[in-house]
Design an enzyme around this catalytic site. Structure first.
Site, PDB file in Angstrom:
ATOM      1  N   ASN A  63       7.133  -7.936  17.285  1.00 31.02           N
ATOM      2  CA  ASN A  63       7.660  -9.106  16.578  1.00 31.02           C
ATOM      3  C   ASN A  63       9.002  -8.727  15.955  1.00 31.02           C
ATOM      4  O   ASN A  63       9.064  -7.902  15.034  1.00 31.02           O
ATOM      5  CB  ASN A  63       6.659  -9.537  15.489  1.00 31.02           C
ATOM      6  CG  ASN A  63       7.105 -10.801  14.762  1.00 31.02           C
ATOM      7  OD1 ASN A  63       8.296 -11.012  14.515  1.00 31.02           O
ATOM      8  ND2 ASN A  63       6.159 -11.652  14.422  1.00 31.02           N
ATOM      9  N   ILE A  94      -1.222  -5.294   4.965  1.00 26.41           N
ATOM     10  CA  ILE A  94      -0.494  -4.789   3.802  1.00 26.41           C
ATOM     11  C   ILE A  94       0.954  -5.261   3.816  1.00 26.41           C
ATOM     12  O   ILE A  94       1.776  -4.769   3.072  1.00 26.41           O
ATOM     13  CB  ILE A  94      -0.540  -3.249   3.719  1.00 26.41           C
ATOM     14  CG1 ILE A  94       0.078  -2.603   4.968  1.00 26.41           C
ATOM     15  CG2 ILE A  94      -1.968  -2.770   3.552  1.00 26.41           C
ATOM     16  CD1 ILE A  94       0.211  -1.093   4.869  1.00 26.41           C
ATOM     17  N   THR A 149       9.105  -9.301  11.950  1.00 30.10           N
ATOM     18  CA  THR A 149       8.349  -8.404  11.059  1.00 30.10           C
ATOM     19  C   THR A 149       8.739  -6.946  11.285  1.00 30.10           C
ATOM     20  O   THR A 149       8.693  -6.151  10.349  1.00 30.10           O
ATOM     21  CB  THR A 149       6.830  -8.580  11.260  1.00 30.10           C
ATOM     22  OG1 THR A 149       6.499  -8.346  12.630  1.00 30.10           O
ATOM     23  CG2 THR A 149       6.384  -9.982  10.869  1.00 30.10           C
ATOM     24  N   GLY A 181       5.110   2.579  16.725  1.00 33.02           N
ATOM     25  CA  GLY A 181       4.795   2.548  15.290  1.00 33.02           C
ATOM     26  C   GLY A 181       6.067   2.515  14.466  1.00 33.02           C
ATOM     27  O   GLY A 181       6.994   3.279  14.706  1.00 33.02           O
ATOM     28  N   GLY A 194       0.816  -1.207   0.000  1.00 30.40           N
ATOM     29  CA  GLY A 194       0.000   0.000   0.000  1.00 30.40           C
ATOM     30  C   GLY A 194       0.850   1.257   0.000  1.00 30.40           C
ATOM     31  O   GLY A 194       0.868   1.999  -0.961  1.00 30.40           O
ATOM     32  N   PHE A 195       1.545   1.482   1.114  1.00 33.27           N
ATOM     33  CA  PHE A 195       2.454   2.621   1.279  1.00 33.27           C
ATOM     34  C   PHE A 195       1.724   3.962   1.185  1.00 33.27           C
ATOM     35  O   PHE A 195       2.336   4.984   0.888  1.00 33.27           O
ATOM     36  CB  PHE A 195       3.604   2.549   0.257  1.00 33.27           C
ATOM     37  CG  PHE A 195       4.169   1.166   0.101  1.00 33.27           C
ATOM     38  CD1 PHE A 195       4.833   0.570   1.160  1.00 33.27           C
ATOM     39  CD2 PHE A 195       3.999   0.446  -1.070  1.00 33.27           C
ATOM     40  CE1 PHE A 195       5.331  -0.724   1.046  1.00 33.27           C
ATOM     41  CE2 PHE A 195       4.491  -0.852  -1.194  1.00 33.27           C
ATOM     42  CZ  PHE A 195       5.158  -1.435  -0.134  1.00 33.27           C
ATOM     43  N   GLU A 248       6.720   3.849   9.152  1.00 30.50           N
ATOM     44  CA  GLU A 248       7.208   5.000   8.390  1.00 30.50           C
ATOM     45  C   GLU A 248       8.556   5.539   8.840  1.00 30.50           C
ATOM     46  O   GLU A 248       9.291   6.125   8.050  1.00 30.50           O
ATOM     47  CB  GLU A 248       6.162   6.114   8.434  1.00 30.50           C
ATOM     48  CG  GLU A 248       4.927   5.732   7.639  1.00 30.50           C
ATOM     49  CD  GLU A 248       3.733   6.626   7.932  1.00 30.50           C
ATOM     50  OE1 GLU A 248       3.393   7.429   7.071  1.00 30.50           O
ATOM     51  OE2 GLU A 248       3.161   6.503   9.025  1.00 30.50           O
ATOM     52  N   ARG A 294       8.354  -0.369  22.269  1.00 29.91           N
ATOM     53  CA  ARG A 294       8.391  -1.824  22.335  1.00 29.91           C
ATOM     54  C   ARG A 294       8.182  -2.425  20.949  1.00 29.91           C
ATOM     55  O   ARG A 294       7.376  -1.938  20.162  1.00 29.91           O
ATOM     56  CB  ARG A 294       7.303  -2.349  23.272  1.00 29.91           C
ATOM     57  CG  ARG A 294       7.486  -3.834  23.583  1.00 29.91           C
ATOM     58  CD  ARG A 294       6.251  -4.466  24.185  1.00 29.91           C
ATOM     59  NE  ARG A 294       5.814  -3.860  25.426  1.00 29.91           N
ATOM     60  CZ  ARG A 294       6.340  -4.133  26.621  1.00 29.91           C
ATOM     61  NH1 ARG A 294       7.320  -4.997  26.748  1.00 29.91           N
ATOM     62  NH2 ARG A 294       5.871  -3.546  27.688  1.00 29.91           N
TER      63      ARG A 294
END
Lengths: 331, 756, 162
Positions: free
Chosen positions: B650, B481, B653, B720, B254-255, B723, B647
């Site tokens: 995973n 995504i 990923t 997050g 997606g981005f 980005e 934190r």
């Protein structure tokens, strides 16, 4: 793409007959360029004559030391051929520098000779392009022309020839064998492609009904020390901004044989005759390499977007010759 | 399953899943071809649509000739503005209804003879096969009356007007008199940067399958925002939201490009309605470029003044970006300059030009990715001017509080990131003199730059269901995504409930599920995590309440906060019981709980927090490049990113996300640019062969590390990661090129012609 | 044509690509369409074991060939070693380029074993990272999972060598 009839002849005679009977017919090899152009609506054949079933898929030794490459030999097979790797390394390197492994597995030698330009205005039917629609004008002249040609261009077209393989073939004085219902003929590689002039839509000396059946490489002992250097925007899988196919033979500091051809710079694979003339017999020195490069590029006709190519070509020619001379600098 | 309660010692090796490098739960589906993307569903009678794109930038359609197209056998319908059924116009945007932001443009497709950009869909061909539709589309002839169009960003730049501030994003600001301070500064740099338009180029081109059943609509589409897409379709087609079902279990990248609703989606639904057939509209790669917006180009000025010690006395960052007359997103280009450096004076301004082009849209780290290129390049140049190490310059100007307004940082570890990163990268080996490091024909350069991306969350509704057999189902309309959406929520759930990871199934990608946050703004994981935590807590409360009713339960009299969830149940020390036992005793076959906050409560909380805190993911990029001394070819040869992302859920990923940002940043730095012809407004490289995204050979080994300190204000402490990885990357490359060659490239991408 | 070992009889127009024939006619949707012009590699399949871009292949040209797609690599429940390695090394994110990457890697390892050169081969014969990257450059991954892909391939190449 426009609907078309499809035939797959089993022999050369059948193939050339199929095309001579049908003015809107085109030969199809690996499809890596033609299928794309058909989908874009740039090529619109009525009949597609698939020649990949023809028995032209071997590389054969010629008496006297040359090689005869069948037109249906896949690019990847040719690049991997031990004779090519040993005797004409620039050809193997040129092929491997092009496209991707998948495309090289599909593309044929004959098809690669007829690869068409990547000019974006040629690809976009909404743009003006003399090559796609003769007389339509050229949007590249005042548009994006970073990838375009600086040698042999005309006011009607500045598109660059995109092939890597052809640059090496031009340097190696290859001969193209073609066949039609009128018989066979042989065309020197250096005269096979045409400059745009006022007819950029005509790209080669090939008549519409002629089929490329083979490429002959003459013996070239000096080519065992040869190199293809490609400069592009990505490290792989991109068309050349500039490429150089070069062979150099030096004895006692003097050049005894030189071959040089340039890619990304002209509407055709550009054999650098002028540079070769200067190199031959001269010293194998940086200065001499630079003089040869500059002489070849003296006639460059640049636009704002591609003016850098003159400097880049000079630097790449000198670097490639230096590397061949010293055997260093590739890593 | 026994009904007797278990009494066990806590397992010493009790596995916590959060933080571990767990394999993706959908790895098997994605590596076997089982995973079905939007275009890969089949319906009986499904027809195929293809678009006809305008070839002028602005004008009126004078005539459409569809005769030749209609004559092609297999063509079902050719829709134009002359015969297409009407759609409702796009809604007025409002922050109180975030889905009103969903529309990519304000254009009412096929309802007007107006052409607003070169590439706008002006007709749709529907046919029995995709090949027929595309061929027939090429036969539609459109005559235009052209109108003057403003399409040349560079030429329009002087006419830019001030960007408006919004609640979430101030457009400018001042601290002191930076202009005067710059003039008085003993050392200064004043640089003008440009960045080109770019496109997302997700590997999956946008595709929609639309199926009407009376007034009910089912849509298969890879979207980053299921809720917005559903609400928008309901509004445009005049049906209730509950009549729209959006299915989006896998999104092929997606981005930002699939965050909003673009022409292809609407026209697929329209074509399906007009033809009473299920319709698939799979955009060509060119079609994506012509109908889905990309990243705005920018022109930026960054001027920095410093005293002789390198303390910043002035920071000026101004920008010009674009929107379109038909919409577009004003970017926060200078955003990083609000947060990164403790300059005595700051002057920030953002301006916009409005063009007759397709609306721009969010692309990975909008604003920050391009803004950080300018700011972090300028910092490097100032370090060169001052003759001090660029890391040292940043260290000296690291603020204790947010520089513009003195708000507190919830969390800030940039000093540590640089310190640890420099050590691991071997920054000490760098000889600061430009052009001094060589390796054969290569000039070697090393550069650093700061990564910074604001953290936010979005609300999510989540249900968690625990069955008597131990199976746990988490339901939330998340979008996968590529981030491992289901995987990370499964890990969180397994830990919260104390059940094995294999027992948890996470259902995502369907608008029938509880509404999820969009996959954007690096906010999906945190938002969903908040919902999961809430739902798990409620579920455990229910389990505990059930247990406490039983006189013989070891949990009797316990409060949830005293208990540990492990081994499939709740325990206090060695005493407790399994959920299975609790359910069995109570005669229940499952428990279910819902979690999440409502939008109003969420907005109030967010705005309140923003008044007090500044929070962000950040990091330090270390880059090594090699530049060919003859040809100027640039190769990135080494990379290390040291991040502070709170934190990590995973490790596998997360590393992939951060690397992915860096890879896209390397593309931005070296090769990517959408070529918009300034004469026609037409994109001239709408393909993956001429728009150069990085290939395998362009990308070296990328080391990514993180400091792993939870943020105190975010759900689970995660900040997050989608980005932050791309921010600062282009600057790190440019700074390394500067070190290798002595040349400061101010205009992206850094193609070799700029180094000759 | 045989697709993943099963005979498929297909009547398609000559302008239908092998990719569209697989995806739209046979429902074999593992091969992906990313560009439809040979520029991304998402459609990579094996034709008689040779990797090709199915988007530029007309289906009629492959009459009688054995086509292998991602669906044909696993044996029952047992994943092909490359499939398992892609999961282990997280050589994927969104998954859209993944089938093409894996099919490409299968053929790439075979090409290397057969001694086929690449643009970076200096006759050392070793399948190092530079070789893998060059040989895999026909497969784009916009998510940027390149490191994981290279690790997965190295892992499997190492297993094969042992």
């Amino acid at each position: 793409m426009k609907p078309f009839a499809y035939v797959k002849p089993a022999d050369v005679a059948g193939a050339v007959r199929a095309v001579s009977d049908e003015p809107g017919a085109k030969f199809l090899g690996g499809g890596t360029n033609l299928v794309d152009l058909m989908r874009e609506g740039v090529e619109r054949p009525d009949t597609v004559v698939d020649v990949t079933g023809l028995p032209l898929d071997t590389v054969d030794q010629l008496p006297g030391g040359g090689l005869r490459i069948g037109a249906m030999v896949r690019n990847s097979s040719l690049a991997a051929d031990e004779r090519v790797r040993a005797r004409y390394p620039m050809l193997s390197q040129a092929i491997l520098a092009g496209a991707s492994a998948q495309l090289r597995n599909m593309a044929t030698v004959g098809g690669n000779l007829l690869q068409r330009t990547r000019c974006p205005y040629f690809y976009d039917p909404a743009a003006a392009c003399n090559k796609r629609e003769p007389g339509g004008g050229c949007d590249a002249l005042g548009g994006f022309n970073r990838s375009h040609a600086v040698l042999g261009v005309s006011g009607s077209c500045i598109a660059a020839h995109p092939s890597d393989m052809c640059v090496a073939l031009a340097a190696l004085d290859a001969v193209i064998e073609v066949e039609s219902v009128r018989g066979t003929r042989r065309i020197p590689m250096t005269g096979f492609h045409r400059l745009p002039g006022d007819t950029p839509e005509i790209e080669t000396e090939l008549a519409p009904d002629e089929l490329v059946t083979a490429v002959e490489l003459p013996p070239a002992p000096f080519a065992a020390r040869s190199r293809y250097r490609k400069v592009r925007d990505r490290a792989s899988y991109a068309f050349a901004l500039v490429s150089v196919a070069a062979a150099l033979e030096v004895r006692d500091g003097a050049v005894t044989a030189a071959r040089l051809a340039l890619g990304g710079l002209a509407a055709k694979p550009w054999r650098a005759h002028e540079a070769e003339r200067i190199l031959l017999g001269g010293p194998a020195s940086e200065e001499s390499f630079a003089r040869a490069a500059e002489a070849e590029l003296a006639g460059a006709d640049v636009r704002p977007g591609n003016a850098f190519k003159v400097h880049l070509a000079r630097a790449t020619i000198v670097a490639t010759l230096r590397e061949l001379n010293t055997g260093k600098g590739t890593a | 399953m026994t009904t007797k309660y278990a009494e066990t010692e806590p397992r010493q090796d009790a596995v916590k899943h959060v933080g571990r490098p767990v394999d993706r739960v959908d790895g098997r589906a994605k590596t076997t071809g089982e995973a079905r993307y939007a275009a890969e569903h089949r319906y009986p009678g499904m027809a195929h649509a293809a678009l006809v794109h305008a070839t002028v930038a602005r004008g009126r359609i004078e005539a459409v000739d569809t005769e030749a197209a209609r004559a092609v056998p297999g063509v079902i319908e050719v829709l134009t503005h002359e015969n297409a059924p009407a759609m409702k116009p796009a809604p007025k945007t409002s922050l109180m209804n975030l889905s009103s932001l969903a529309s990519g443009t304000t254009v009412s497709y096929l309802a007007t003879d107006e052409v607003h950009w070169n590439g706008q869909p002006v007709a749709v061909v529907v046919a029995e096969t995709p090949e027929t539709a595309r061929h027939a589309a090429s036969l539609v002839r459109v005559a235009y009356r052209e109108l003057p169009a403003v399409v040349d960003f560079a030429a329009e730049e002087p006419n830019a007007s001030p960007q408006k501030s919004s609640v979430l994003q101030p457009a400018g600001g001042d601290k002191g008199d930076a202009v005067a301070a710059l003039a008085a500064a003993p050392v200064s740099v004043d640089l003008r940067f440009t960045t080109p338009p770019e496109h997302h180029n997700a590997m999956e081109p946008h595709a929609t399958i639309a199926v009407w059943d009376g007034d009910r609509l089912t849509v298969h589409e890879g979207t980053q925002n299921i809720a917005w897409l559903r609400a928008h379709l309901a509004q445009r087609f005049g049906i209730p939201e509950r009549a729209v079902r959006v299915l989006s279990p896998y999104v092929g990248g997606g981005f930002g490009g699939k965050g909003f609703v673009w022409a292809g989606t609407l026209l697929a639904v329209l074509a399906a309605r007009a033809t009473a057939r299920p319709v698939r509209l799979a955009l060509t790669r060119e079609g994506v470029y012509r109908t889905v917006g990309g990243r705005t180009p920018t022109v930026q000025r960054v001027a920095l003044g410093a005293d002789g010690d390198g303390d910043l006395t002035a920071l000026i960052h101004t920008s010009v970006a674009m929107t379109a007359r038909i919409g577009g997103m004003p970017e926060g280009v200078v955003s990083s300059s609000r947060h990164l450096y403790d300059a005595a004076t700051i002057h920030l301004r953002q301006r916009l030009v409005r063009l007759d082009l397709l609306a721009n849209t969010a692309m990975r780290a909008p604003g920050d990715s391009v803004g950080s290129f300018a700011l972090e390049s300028a910092m490097d140049e100032l370090a060169c001017e001052l003759g001090i190490d660029p890391i040292e310059l940043r260290r000296r100007n690291e603020p204790e509080r947010n520089p513009m307004d003195g708000k507190r940082f919830t969390h800030r570890m940039l000093r540590e990131a640089y310190e640890v990163g420099a050590e691991r990268f071997g920054w000490r080996e760098r000889d600061p003199r430009p052009g001094s490091m060589r390796d054969g024909r290569w000039l070697v350069g090393m550069g650093v730059a700061t990564a910074y991306h604001p953290s936010l969350t979005m609300p999510a509704d989540v249900t968690v269901r625990l069955a008597a057999d131990g199976a746990v189902v988490v339901r939330c309309a998340l979008q996968e995504i590529g981030v491992g959406a289901a995987t990370v929520q499964a890990q969180i759930t397994a830990d919260e409930l104390g059940v094995p990871l294999e027992a948890v199934r996470v259902e995502i990608g369907d608008s029938e599920l509880p509404a999820g946050p969009g996959a954007g703004g690096s906010a999906q994981t945190a938002g969903a995590a908040a919902g999961v935590l809430d739902a798990c807590r409620k579920l455990k409360e229910s389990a505990l309440a059930l247990a406490r009713r039983a006189p013989d339960s070891p949990l009797r009299g316990r409060r949830l906060d005293d208990l540990e969830a492990r081994d499939g149940g709740l325990y206090h020390g060695g005493r407790g019981e399994t959920y299975a036992a609790i359910l069995a005793r109570a005669g229940r076959d499952h428990l279910e709980a819902g979690g999440g906050t409502g939008m109003l409560k969420f907005l109030a909380k967010t705005l309140n927090e923003r008044r007090r805190w500044v929070k962000a993911a950040s990091g330090a990029h270390f880059c090594e490049v090699r530049v060919d001394r003859d040809t100027g070819e640039v190769r990135v040869s080494r990379w290390l990113g040291m991040f502070d992302v709170g934190r990590v859920i995973n490790a596998k990923t997360a590393a992939g996300q951060l690397r992915g940002g860096i890879v896209m940043g390397i593309g931005m730095a070296l090769t990517e640019a959408t070529q918009v012809d300034p004469r026609t407004g037409r994109i001239m490289n709408p393909s993956l062969s001429e728009y150069h995204v990085p290939v395998h050979a362009d990308i070296p080994r990328i080391d990514v590390h993180w400091l792993d300190e939870p943020d105190p204000t975010m759900p689970l402490g995660l900040l997050g990661i989608g980005e932050v990885g791309i921010t600062g990357v282009a600057a790190a490359v440019a700074n390394a090129v500067r070190h290798a060659t002595g040349k400061r490239v101010l205009d992206l991408p850094i193609t070799l012609d700029k180094l000759l | 044509m045989r697709v993943n070992g099963a005979a498929e009889s297909l009547d398609v127009e000559p302008w239908v690509s092998l990719l569209d024939a697989l995806r739209d006619r046979l429902g074999v949707t593992g091969p992906k369409k990313g560009c439809d012009q040979g520029a991304c590699g998402a459609c990579t399949v094996l034709a008689d074991g040779v990797r090709i871009n199915a988007c530029l292949a007309l289906a009629v040209q492959y009459d009688g060939k054995e086509i292998t797609t991602i669906e044909g690599l696993a044996t029952g429940d047992d994943l092909h070693p490359l499939q398992a390695a892609f999961i282990r090394h997280d050589g994927l994110q969104c998954g859209y380029c993944t089938p093409g990457q894996i099919c490409s890697a299968v053929a790439m390892l075979a090409e290397h074993r057969a001694g086929m050169p690449s643009a970076v081969t200096e006759r050392s014969g070793e399948l190092d990272e530079a070789e893998i990257r060059e040989r895999m450059s026909g497969n784009l991954c916009r998510c940027g999972a390149y490191n994981g892909i290279v690790d997965a391939i190295k892992d499997v190449a190492g297993q094969e060598a042992r």
